[in-house]
Design an enzyme around this catalytic site. Structure first.
Site, mmCIF file in Angstrom:
data_model
loop_
_atom_site.group_PDB
_atom_site.id
_atom_site.type_symbol
_atom_site.label_atom_id
_atom_site.label_comp_id
_atom_site.label_asym_id
_atom_site.label_seq_id
_atom_site.Cartn_x
_atom_site.Cartn_y
_atom_site.Cartn_z
ATOM 1 N N PRO A 16 -5.272 -1.947 -2.778
ATOM 2 C CA PRO A 16 -5.585 -1.707 -4.195
ATOM 3 C C PRO A 16 -4.560 -2.381 -5.091
ATOM 4 C CG PRO A 16 -5.563 0.334 -2.913
ATOM 5 C CD PRO A 16 -4.959 -0.720 -2.055
ATOM 6 N N ALA A 18 -3.928 -2.856 -9.320
ATOM 7 C CA ALA A 18 -4.403 -2.503 -10.657
ATOM 8 C C ALA A 18 -4.790 -3.748 -11.439
ATOM 9 C CB ALA A 18 -3.320 -1.736 -11.410
ATOM 10 N N GLN A 70 -8.881 4.453 -4.197
ATOM 11 C CA GLN A 70 -7.524 4.963 -4.056
ATOM 12 C C GLN A 70 -7.222 5.951 -5.177
ATOM 13 O OE1 GLN A 70 -3.669 2.848 -4.819
ATOM 14 N NE2 GLN A 70 -3.406 3.048 -2.607
ATOM 15 N N CYS A 101 3.253 3.145 -5.067
ATOM 16 C CA CYS A 101 3.420 2.489 -6.358
ATOM 17 C C CYS A 101 4.852 2.658 -6.864
ATOM 18 C CB CYS A 101 2.442 3.056 -7.378
ATOM 19 S SG CYS A 101 2.591 2.295 -9.016
ATOM 20 N N ASN A 203 1.741 -3.636 5.991
ATOM 21 C CA ASN A 203 1.528 -4.330 4.720
ATOM 22 C C ASN A 203 2.838 -5.010 4.327
ATOM 23 O OD1 ASN A 203 1.272 -3.276 1.281
ATOM 24 N ND2 ASN A 203 0.394 -5.103 2.169
ATOM 25 N N GLY A 204 2.710 -6.234 3.825
ATOM 26 C CA GLY A 204 3.877 -6.954 3.344
ATOM 27 C C GLY A 204 3.975 -8.335 3.933
#
Length: 370
Positions: A16, A18, A70, A101, A203-204
């Site tokens: 996700p 924004a 999410q 976040c 993730n990354g």
């Protein structure tokens, strides 16, 4: 990879983001390959309050086969009620919880990447969402911790597993790192060793298809979450599909092909939002699409000020369509690259990890919007 009752093949999840992972972007990415495509994050309390803006963000296209959303929030009751409403109304088939976040407007009220430090509250929020969701799988996405002195991911991963989460995903950076430096993939491997009954995703720094395979080989994780790597490169999902099936990797498009994708992306946004909002929503994307290409400052500046689809088409026609894709650009970081930066937290937040903070009205308001 199985996440609850969902089969994710290939084991790739769109992170996700924004203002980015709206329905048009998800549809565009899905044209290139399979996986699980998650919406922008929305506030749990806003769902319970029927906030119109949030409900618009939470809309899905008719052909989205798995509607994945999410949620974020700090109130276990609100998270439970939001999950219940989303599932009972048939809006979603998957719920992801945001504990990663690092934005100050979220962490300064104890949300996002700050929340796992308060481990009792973290457990209550996850358990509440799982109860509310019923048979709908709930997953958790988190960071390693607030900073190197306050690492939480191993305890949080085990707590999420015990609370009934269907999978956990780790962005292998701390909140303080933001997006700086390199993701510490070894932490993903440690989480995989600690969480044994549900999938662990990493993730990354997934920039090309081979990165996903390398991460899984090095860490033993069950799948990958892709964020910034697909900005301006939705065809990354084709590359990932091909990497997982051992097919030859398709060449990246030349600038003419990229221009066609840009025009398609903008058209999809306009069809979804209308031209006024849609074209403005596209303005953040040109710099990502043109990463590494030879395009002057003037055309880049004007693309960021496009007023209509026809205006955009005219400018795209000015580009040198014969330019081949600059392959070094594929691994260039895109999107957020800031950090490190001290994490904004509530007053005395780090004094007591066992505390369940009292949720004041300011905190409720901060996590209420989409």
């Amino acid at each position: 990879m199985k996440i609850g009752n969902l089969v994710v093949d290939p084991p790739v999840v769109l992170a996700p983001m924004a203002g980015v992972t709206n329905a048009p972007f998800r549809m565009l990415c899905r044209e290139y390959g399979g996986g699980l495509y998650v919406s922008e994050m929305v506030g749990a309390r806003a769902i319970t309050e029927g906030n119109e803006k949030t409900l618009q963000i939470a809309k899905f296209a008719d052909d989205e086969s798995v509607r994945s959303i999410q949620l974020y929030g700090v109130d276990p009751k609100a998270m439970e009620e939001a999950a219940r409403r989303l599932t009972e109304q048939g809006r979603v088939e998957h719920i992801d919880l945001n504990f990663g976040c690092p934005a100050p407007k979220i962490t300064r009220h104890g949300g996002g990447a700050a929340l796992p430090f308060k481990h009792r509250l973290f457990e209550a929020v996850v358990a509440g969402a799982v109860r509310g969701a019923g048979d709908t799988p709930v997953t958790v996405k988190m960071r390693m911790g607030i900073d190197d002195d306050h690492i939480t991911y191993l305890a949080a991963g085990r707590a999420a597993e015990e609370a009934g989460a269907a999978a956990v995903a780790l962005h292998a950076r701390t909140a303080r790192q933001l997006y700086s430096g390199s993701a510490r993939w070894e932490a993903i491997g440690e989480l995989k060793q600690a969480v044994t009954t549900i999938p662990v995703l990493g993730n990354g720094d997934i920039w090309v298809g081979s990165d996903a395979l390398d991460m899984m080989r090095q860490t033993g994780c069950d799948g990958v979450v892709v964020g910034r790597g697909c900005l301006g490169r939705p065809w990354l999902f084709r590359e990932l599909q091909e990497a997982f099936t051992a097919e030859p990797i398709s060449p990246a498009p030349d600038l003419g092909g990229v221009a066609k994708v840009m025009a398609q992306h903008a058209s999809m946004l306009v069809a979804w939002y209308g031209e006024h909002i849609g074209i403005r929503s596209f303005r953040k994307h040109p710099s990502w699409y043109l990463k590494g290409f030879r395009a002057g400052k003037d055309i880049r500046r004007r693309l960021h000020m496009a007023e209509s689809l026809s205006h955009l088409d005219d400018m795209l026609a000015e580009l040198d369509h014969s330019q081949p894709f600059p392959h070094e650009a594929a691994t260039m970081p895109r999107g957020h690259t800031s950090g490190p930066r001290d994490v904004r937290l509530p007053h005395n937040y780090l004094d007591d990890a066992d505390e369940i903070p009292r949720l004041d009205e300011r905190a409720r308001a901060a996590v209420s919007g989409g």
